[in-house]
Design a protein around this motif. Structure first.
Motif, PDB file in Angstrom:
ATOM      1  N   LYS C 224       0.827  -1.214   0.000  1.00 18.05           N
ATOM      2  CA  LYS C 224       0.000   0.000   0.000  1.00 18.05           C
ATOM      3  C   LYS C 224       0.859   1.261   0.000  1.00 18.05           C
ATOM      4  CE  LYS C 224      -3.911  -2.282   2.150  1.00 18.05           C
ATOM      5  NZ  LYS C 224      -3.272  -3.599   2.410  1.00 18.05           N
ATOM      6  N   LEU C 225       1.760   1.275  -0.941  1.00 17.66           N
ATOM      7  CA  LEU C 225       2.673   2.407  -1.042  1.00 17.66           C
ATOM      8  C   LEU C 225       2.383   3.202  -2.305  1.00 17.66           C
ATOM      9  CD1 LEU C 225       6.046   0.674  -0.152  1.00 17.66           C
ATOM     10  CD2 LEU C 225       4.778   2.264   1.289  1.00 17.66           C
ATOM     11  N   GLU C 226       2.787   4.451  -2.260  1.00 13.29           N
ATOM     12  CA  GLU C 226       2.766   5.266  -3.469  1.00 13.29           C
ATOM     13  C   GLU C 226       4.156   5.175  -4.107  1.00 13.29           C
ATOM     14  OE1 GLU C 226       0.315   7.093  -5.022  1.00 13.29           O
ATOM     15  OE2 GLU C 226      -0.909   5.895  -3.652  1.00 13.29           O
ATOM     16  N   PRO C 227       4.246   5.335  -5.426  1.00 11.51           N
ATOM     17  CA  PRO C 227       5.564   5.201  -6.058  1.00 11.51           C
ATOM     18  C   PRO C 227       6.608   6.154  -5.470  1.00 11.51           C
ATOM     19  CG  PRO C 227       3.841   5.313  -7.710  1.00 11.51           C
ATOM     20  CD  PRO C 227       3.178   5.527  -6.387  1.00 11.51           C
ATOM     21  N   ASP C 228       6.166   7.325  -5.004  1.00  7.51           N
ATOM     22  CA  ASP C 228       7.179   8.270  -4.538  1.00  7.51           C
ATOM     23  C   ASP C 228       7.696   7.958  -3.134  1.00  7.51           C
ATOM     24  OD1 ASP C 228       4.981   8.951  -3.170  1.00  7.51           O
ATOM     25  OD2 ASP C 228       4.759  10.987  -3.987  1.00  7.51           O
ATOM     26  N   HIS C 229       7.253   6.817  -2.602  1.00  9.45           N
ATOM     27  CA  HIS C 229       7.845   6.330  -1.360  1.00  9.45           C
ATOM     28  C   HIS C 229       9.332   6.061  -1.577  1.00  9.45           C
ATOM     29  CE1 HIS C 229       8.217   4.065   2.385  1.00  9.45           C
ATOM     30  NE2 HIS C 229       8.811   3.110   1.706  1.00  9.45           N
ATOM     31  N   TYR C 230       9.652   5.642  -2.790  1.00  4.51           N
ATOM     32  CA  TYR C 230      11.051   5.322  -3.108  1.00  4.51           C
ATOM     33  C   TYR C 230      11.717   6.508  -3.791  1.00  4.51           C
ATOM     34  CZ  TYR C 230       9.863   0.561  -1.903  1.00  4.51           C
ATOM     35  OH  TYR C 230       9.467  -0.544  -1.224  1.00  4.51           O
ATOM     36  N   ASP C 231      12.957   6.724  -3.395  1.00  4.32           N
ATOM     37  CA  ASP C 231      13.718   7.782  -4.053  1.00  4.32           C
ATOM     38  C   ASP C 231      14.111   7.363  -5.458  1.00  4.32           C
ATOM     39  OD1 ASP C 231      13.635   9.274  -1.738  1.00  4.32           O
ATOM     40  OD2 ASP C 231      15.381   8.224  -0.928  1.00  4.32           O
ATOM     41  N   LEU C 232      14.167   6.046  -5.619  1.00  2.00           N
ATOM     42  CA  LEU C 232      14.592   5.539  -6.914  1.00  2.00           C
ATOM     43  C   LEU C 232      14.011   4.140  -7.099  1.00  2.00           C
ATOM     44  CD1 LEU C 232      16.600   6.322  -9.248  1.00  2.00           C
ATOM     45  CD2 LEU C 232      18.237   4.833  -8.124  1.00  2.00           C
ATOM     46  N   ILE C 233      13.418   3.928  -8.254  1.00  2.00           N
ATOM     47  CA  ILE C 233      13.034   2.569  -8.622  1.00  2.00           C
ATOM     48  C   ILE C 233      13.925   2.195  -9.789  1.00  2.00           C
ATOM     49  CG2 ILE C 233      11.209   1.102  -9.552  1.00  2.00           C
ATOM     50  CD1 ILE C 233       9.208   2.746  -8.023  1.00  2.00           C
ATOM     51  N   VAL C 234      14.718   1.185  -9.589  1.00  2.00           N
ATOM     52  CA  VAL C 234      15.706   0.879 -10.617  1.00  2.00           C
ATOM     53  C   VAL C 234      15.478  -0.539 -11.138  1.00  2.00           C
ATOM     54  CG1 VAL C 234      17.436   0.217  -8.898  1.00  2.00           C
ATOM     55  CG2 VAL C 234      18.165   0.926 -11.155  1.00  2.00           C
ATOM     56  N   THR C 235      15.435  -0.653 -12.458  1.00  2.00           N
ATOM     57  CA  THR C 235      15.240  -1.970 -13.071  1.00  2.00           C
ATOM     58  C   THR C 235      16.590  -2.548 -13.463  1.00  2.00           C
ATOM     59  OG1 THR C 235      14.835  -0.816 -15.135  1.00  2.00           O
ATOM     60  CG2 THR C 235      12.913  -1.551 -13.899  1.00  2.00           C
ATOM     61  N   GLY C 236      16.587  -3.848 -13.690  1.00  2.00           N
ATOM     62  CA  GLY C 236      17.847  -4.543 -13.935  1.00  2.00           C
ATOM     63  C   GLY C 236      18.443  -4.266 -15.294  1.00  2.00           C
ATOM     64  N   ASP C 237      17.788  -4.732 -16.330  1.00  2.00           N
ATOM     65  CA  ASP C 237      18.392  -4.566 -17.648  1.00  2.00           C
ATOM     66  C   ASP C 237      17.315  -4.450 -18.729  1.00  2.00           C
ATOM     67  OD1 ASP C 237      17.554  -7.103 -17.294  1.00  2.00           O
ATOM     68  OD2 ASP C 237      19.382  -8.084 -17.956  1.00  2.00           O
ATOM     69  N   LEU C 238      16.465  -3.458 -18.575  1.00  2.00           N
ATOM     70  CA  LEU C 238      15.408  -3.282 -19.572  1.00  2.00           C
ATOM     71  C   LEU C 238      15.926  -2.605 -20.833  1.00  2.00           C
ATOM     72  CD1 LEU C 238      12.292  -2.241 -17.478  1.00  2.00           C
ATOM     73  CD2 LEU C 238      12.855  -4.457 -18.420  1.00  2.00           C
TER      74      LEU C 238
END
Lengths: 159, 155, 340
Positions: C224-238
């Motif tokens: 139950k989080l909003e995306p801006d809870h994280y300073d960074l969302i980082v994907t592996g190798d898109l």
């Protein structure tokens, strides 16, 4: 694998190829015979008479007036005649046909001779070289006759 | 390849993905292939002239040593890791001439050297080039068959 | 503790005590060269084969992890690792070298976060005190298996990606009040396999994007989080394609991410003028970038909370030659760093 690659090497290789290709200059016709039109004089090894010379020129003219050729070399020893010509680039797909028609034409016009007709660059080059050697007196008649036979055998090897 | 039935969600996503997918620069690739292929053939022609000029080869017989020389050059270029750059740049231009075939054979041989000479090099050397040989031979056979049959019918 | 549907919340907050990152020559020329512990200037790294070099990369990374904490293999209970090569032999051989009880993982390029999530789980529930997890890849070894011989002059399309030569390993340990000095793992979401029917092995990013999007959405929903809870969302190798596709796809699903806070490891590691087409890939990519680069930036206080989503394309050379589409997966791990 594609790894960081120094472009200079590619250009160095490219330039050296260009330079090697450019290092092909001297006065002799044979050195240019593969690349450009040299129009070599007909070579008469034997018999040497003005009449034969004239007839040989006639043979050359017959071939060169064919619209698919642009450079002709001929050599004659007794009744054997070697004819070599360069085919225009746009006509190179019909090389076999051209060879046939030229042989046919020559045999009809000059029934006394036997012809060896070829569009091969090698034979052309060798005829030009033979002429040069004769001119510069490097070859006497005997040697020239031998070389003539060798060139003719090159033609016979072709399928 | 079998065309699978996609469900609506998959179709929707694939459309979305298509918008972002980078296209192959086909025109640019064609131009590059033209130049690279042309350059390779020009070098081949130079080698042919070399054999005609300095050795006793005719236009017809000079073909074999020319091919051998080109393959030797490609062998070195492949071994030194240059040909794959050329391949990425030139595409079909470097793959279609005999050099591409040589590269396919040699790269496979280098790659599988680590598995030994018999099972590695011997077994894998034609991994990529094998299909060229198989279908080349087979299509030659079919064409020859057709020609023979037409010749027989046509008299 | 299971929260929501597929998310673990680690109440004991396991910490990442140390990391080891190794790389090859191509990485040494990249953006993040400074964040590697060991860089090699030769793809063979003094070994006879690429596979052995691959194994060596992971061995070194694990060695570095222990060295930094002045630990020996006897202090470590478990070792969780994986890679892309047949039957994950490089990882298994590396495990044999170090002699730590070992669990082999295969999640293609998602192995790094799969390993981290499982390690955190084990440590969180007192299964172990110290666990090392790692993932690695070697460009030439992977190319050999999945594509053409390395020296083959085939033309790659612009959608292709470049497999990283590198390994990243991390030591996950029990939190003994070390919150202040070390990043701790707060939660992890295990993704499901998603197949959108794409079958071009030269466009993995596009195939993996929905898996990443799905895992991110699930993670946010479960907690139950909003995306801006994280300073960074980082994907592996898109890569370039996958990143844009993932953003769009999430927007369609009603989750809007800030493109500034949505980054991709595959786009961070190399410079613009390195010929890597759409970006980097491979298990070593997310492992090296996260354990090396991103944790460093967290320690510098740039980010407090990040969510790492490693994506994997679960194909084999056989499956795509037989015309199967590419099934993809993504695992997310949330990491927090408390600054004082």
């Amino acid at each position: 694998m594609i790894k960081p690659f120094k472009k200079q090497w590619f250009w160095a290789a490219f330039l050296s190829i260009l330079m090697l290709a450019g290092c092909q200059e001297d006065g002799q016709k044979s050195s240019k015979a593969l690349f450009s039109r040299v129009d070599p004089a007909p070579i008469l090894i034997s018999p040497k008479s003005p009449k034969d010379q004239g007839e040989l020129s006639e043979i050359k003219k017959t071939v060169i007036t064919d619209k698919s050729t642009y450079d002709v070399a001929v050599a004659r020893k007794d009744k054997e005649v070697l004819v070599s010509y360069k085919v225009k680039h746009s006509k190179r797909f019909q090389m076999k046909k051209i060879e046939k028609t030229i042989t046919h034409k020559l045999e009809k016009k000059f029934p006394d001779y036997t012809f060896a007709v070829s569009s091969d660059y090698k034979i052309f080059l060798e005829i030009v070289r033979l002429g040069e050697k004769l001119d510069s007196k490097k070859f006497d008649k005997k040697k020239a006759e031998k070389r003539f036979g060798e060139i003719k055998s090159l033609k016979d090897e072709l399928t | 390849m079998p065309k699978k039935n996609l469900n609506p969600e998959q179709q929707k996503y694939q459309q979305l993905q298509k918008q972002h997918e980078l296209k192959r620069p086909v025109l640019m690739n064609c131009i590059r292939a033209f130049w690279v292929g042309g350059l390779i053939c020009m070098i081949g022609q130079a080698i042919t002239y070399f054999y005609i000029y300095f050795f006793n080869f005719t236009e017809q017989t000079a073909g074999n040593p020319t091919v051998a020389t080109l393959i030797f050059i490609v062998m070195l270029l492949t071994g030194f890791g240059i040909y794959d750059h050329l391949g990425q740049f030139g595409g079909a231009g470097s793959a279609v001439p005999v050099t591409g075939f040589g590269n396919a054979v040699i790269s496979a041989a280098i790659e599988h050297r680590s598995e030994g000479y018999v099972l590695g090099v011997g077994g894998n050397i034609f991994k990529l080039a094998g299909s060229v040989i198989v279908f080349g031979t087979f299509s030659a056979f079919v064409v020859a068959l057709i020609k023979t049959i037409i010749g027989m019918i046509g008299g | 503790m299971l929260t929501g549907k597929h998310t673990w919340v680690f109440n004991n907050r396991p910490v990442i005590l140390s990391t080891g990152v190794t790389g090859g020559p191509f990485e040494a020329n990249g953006h993040l060269a400074d964040d590697f512990d060991i860089l090699h200037d030769d793809l063979y790294m003094g070994k006879e084969t690429y596979e052995k070099a691959h194994q060596f990369l992971l061995e070194e990374a694990v060695g570095k992890v222990m060295e930094k904490r002045q630990m020996t293999k006897d202090d470590i209970q478990f070792f969780l690792a994986g890679d892309l090569i047949n039957q994950i032999t490089p990882s298994s051989f590396a495990a044999s070298t170090h002699g730590i009880p070992y669990l082999g993982l295969f999640g293609a390029c998602s192995t790094s976060m799969e390993g981290l999530a499982l390690s955190a789980f084990i440590v969180n529930y007192d299964g172990a005190e110290y666990v090392i997890t790692g993932a690695s890849s070697h460009n030439a070894a992977v190319e050999k298996q999945f594509r053409y011989p390395t020296e083959y002059g085939g033309q790659k399309p612009p959608t292709a990606q470049w497999t990283v030569t590198g390994a990243g390993a991390a030591l996950v340990g029990k939190n003994k009040g070390q919150d202040e000095n070390h990043p701790c793992i707060t939660s992890a979401t295990i993704g499901k396999v998603i197949d959108m029917g794409l079958s071009d092995p030269f466009n993995m990013g596009g195939a993996m994007a929905p898996a990443a999007a799905d895992t991110i959405i699930k993670h946010l929903q479960d907690l139950k989080l909003e995306p801006d809870h994280y300073d960074l969302i980082v994907t592996g190798d898109l890569g370039r394609i996958g990143q844009k596709a993932a953003l769009d796809y999430m927007e369609q699903q009603g989750v809007k991410l800030d493109p500034q806070k949505f980054r991709d490891c595959g786009l961070m590691i190399y410079t613009e003028d390195q010929e890597v087409f759409s970006g980097a890939s491979g298990p070593g990519c997310s492992a090296a970038v996260f354990y090396g680069h991103l944790l460093k930036r967290m320690k510098q206080g740039e980010f407090k909370r990040i969510l790492v989503v490693a994506t994997g394309a679960l194909l084999s050379p056989l499956s795509f030659q037989q015309g199967q589409s590419i099934p993809c997966i993504a695992h997310a791990v949330a990491v927090e760093y408390k600054n004082t």
